[in-house]
Motif scaffolding. Structure first.
Motif, short mmCIF file in Angstrom:
data_model
loop_
_atom_site.label_atom_id
_atom_site.label_comp_id
_atom_site.label_asym_id
_atom_site.label_seq_id
_atom_site.Cartn_x
_atom_site.Cartn_y
_atom_site.Cartn_z
N GLY A 63 0.82 -1.21 0.00
CA GLY A 63 0.00 0.00 0.00
C GLY A 63 0.86 1.26 0.00
N ASP A 64 1.88 1.28 0.82
CA ASP A 64 2.78 2.43 0.86
C ASP A 64 3.49 2.62 -0.47
OD1 ASP A 64 4.16 4.61 2.25
OD2 ASP A 64 5.93 3.32 2.04
N ALA A 65 3.95 1.52 -1.08
CA ALA A 65 4.64 1.61 -2.37
C ALA A 65 3.70 2.14 -3.45
CB ALA A 65 5.19 0.25 -2.77
N ILE A 66 2.46 1.65 -3.46
CA ILE A 66 1.49 2.12 -4.44
C ILE A 66 1.25 3.61 -4.26
CG2 ILE A 66 -0.95 2.03 -5.13
CD1 ILE A 66 -0.83 -1.02 -4.56
N LEU A 67 0.99 4.02 -3.02
CA LEU A 67 0.63 5.43 -2.78
C LEU A 67 1.82 6.38 -2.86
CD1 LEU A 67 -2.08 4.90 -0.06
CD2 LEU A 67 -2.38 5.42 -2.50
N SER A 68 3.03 5.84 -2.83
CA SER A 68 4.21 6.66 -3.08
C SER A 68 4.38 6.92 -4.57
CB SER A 68 5.47 5.99 -2.52
OG SER A 68 5.42 5.95 -1.12
N ALA A 69 3.85 6.00 -5.39
CA ALA A 69 4.01 6.11 -6.84
C ALA A 69 2.80 6.72 -7.54
CB ALA A 69 4.29 4.72 -7.44
N THR A 70 1.60 6.54 -6.96
CA THR A 70 0.38 7.00 -7.64
C THR A 70 -0.77 7.14 -6.67
OG1 THR A 70 -1.10 6.60 -9.51
CG2 THR A 70 -0.45 4.67 -8.23
N ARG A 71 -1.81 7.81 -7.13
CA ARG A 71 -3.08 7.90 -6.38
C ARG A 71 -4.21 7.32 -7.23
NH1 ARG A 71 0.35 9.22 -3.26
NH2 ARG A 71 0.41 11.01 -1.89
N ARG A 72 -3.88 6.85 -8.45
CA ARG A 72 -4.89 6.31 -9.37
C ARG A 72 -4.64 4.82 -9.56
NH1 ARG A 72 -4.02 10.20 -14.30
NH2 ARG A 72 -1.88 9.86 -13.66
N ILE A 73 -5.58 4.02 -9.04
CA ILE A 73 -5.39 2.57 -8.98
C ILE A 73 -6.59 1.88 -9.60
CG2 ILE A 73 -5.04 0.62 -7.41
CD1 ILE A 73 -4.42 3.35 -5.45
N ILE A 74 -6.31 0.92 -10.46
CA ILE A 74 -7.36 0.09 -11.06
C ILE A 74 -7.12 -1.33 -10.58
CG2 ILE A 74 -8.39 -0.76 -13.20
CD1 ILE A 74 -7.26 1.84 -14.53
N LEU A 75 -8.08 -1.86 -9.82
CA LEU A 75 -7.99 -3.22 -9.30
C LEU A 75 -8.72 -4.19 -10.22
CD1 LEU A 75 -8.74 -2.66 -5.50
CD2 LEU A 75 -6.52 -3.06 -6.56
N CYS A 76 -8.07 -5.30 -10.50
CA CYS A 76 -8.65 -6.32 -11.37
C CYS A 76 -8.03 -7.65 -11.00
CB CYS A 76 -8.37 -5.98 -12.83
SG CYS A 76 -9.02 -7.20 -13.98
N GLU A 100 -5.86 0.64 2.57
CA GLU A 100 -6.55 1.29 3.69
C GLU A 100 -5.66 1.34 4.92
OE1 GLU A 100 -10.09 -1.09 4.04
OE2 GLU A 100 -10.98 -0.26 2.22
N LEU A 101 -4.93 0.27 5.18
CA LEU A 101 -4.07 0.21 6.36
C LEU A 101 -2.86 1.13 6.27
CD1 LEU A 101 -4.06 -3.65 7.03
CD2 LEU A 101 -5.09 -1.89 8.48
N GLU A 102 -2.32 1.31 5.07
CA GLU A 102 -1.06 2.03 4.90
C GLU A 102 -1.22 3.43 4.30
OE1 GLU A 102 1.57 -0.67 2.81
OE2 GLU A 102 1.51 -2.13 4.45
N ALA A 103 -2.45 3.88 4.09
CA ALA A 103 -2.67 5.18 3.44
C ALA A 103 -2.19 6.34 4.28
CB ALA A 103 -4.14 5.35 3.11
N ASN A 104 -2.32 6.25 5.61
CA ASN A 104 -1.90 7.36 6.49
C ASN A 104 -2.43 8.70 6.03
OD1 ASN A 104 -0.42 5.63 8.22
ND2 ASN A 104 1.28 5.65 6.78
N GLY A 105 -3.70 8.73 5.67
CA GLY A 105 -4.33 9.98 5.28
C GLY A 105 -4.12 10.41 3.85
N ARG A 106 -3.29 9.70 3.10
CA ARG A 106 -3.06 10.07 1.69
C ARG A 106 -4.32 9.74 0.88
NH1 ARG A 106 2.61 6.97 0.93
NH2 ARG A 106 1.50 5.57 2.31
N PRO A 107 -4.77 10.66 0.06
CA PRO A 107 -5.95 10.38 -0.76
C PRO A 107 -5.58 9.48 -1.94
CG PRO A 107 -5.10 12.54 -1.28
CD PRO A 107 -4.26 12.01 -0.13
#
Length: 156
Positions: free
Chosen positions: A69-82, A94-101
């Motif tokens: 989660g941290d790695a994803i949110l460090s690289a982007t805020r736009r995620i497509i789950l499939c 959700e666990l690693e967002a630390n308030g990041r949108p």
């Protein structure tokens, strides 16, 4: 050695540039069949500093998702789950967002994922397939998954 290195285009399915269209770069990293592999790939893209749309999800193999989660949110805020592990990825975000949108789109197929990414993409963006799971929820192996992604991107 220099001559060979300067001509080396990389390997298929590992941060492979598939296409550039309308100033959007599409990358296939279908070999990222574990969260750790996706973390390493995302770190490379984060350091490049180019806006990123991430397509992620595959089959879970009882992996440890810590840090994804941290790695994803460090690289982007736009995620497509499939994929079958979409819930696991959503949970770690959700666990690693630390308030990041961030914004998540959840889709049912790679066709939908590529279409959604194409609709989101703006000039200067990169779109990355980095599944953080195996291909066995839909494909025989990561190569087949990556080939399918390549064909969808080529058809845009």
């Amino acid at each position: 050695i220099r001559q060979t290195a300067s001509r080396f285009a990389g390997v298929a399915h590992r941060m492979e540039l598939v296409r550039e269209q309308n100033a959007v770069s599409w990358y296939n990293s279908s070999i990222d069949s574990t969260p750790h592999r996706s973390i390493v790939t995302l770190d490379v893209f984060q350091k490049a500093g180019r806006p990123l749309i991430l397509i992620t999800g595959g089959a879970d193999k009882k992996s440890d998702y810590t840090g994804l989660g941290d790695a994803i949110l460090s690289a982007t805020r736009r995620i497509i789950l499939c994929g079958a592990n979409a819930g696991d990825i959503r949970k770690v975000l959700e666990l690693e967002a630390n308030g990041r949108p961030y914004a998540i789109s959840e889709v049912l197929s790679y066709d939908d994922a590529v279409r959604t990414a194409a609709e989101m993409a703006e000039p200067g963006d990169s779109v990355l397939l980095s599944p953080a799971g195996t291909s066995f929820d839909r494909f025989r192996h990561f190569e087949e998954r990556g080939d399918h992604f390549r064909s969808l991107v080529a058809a845009l």
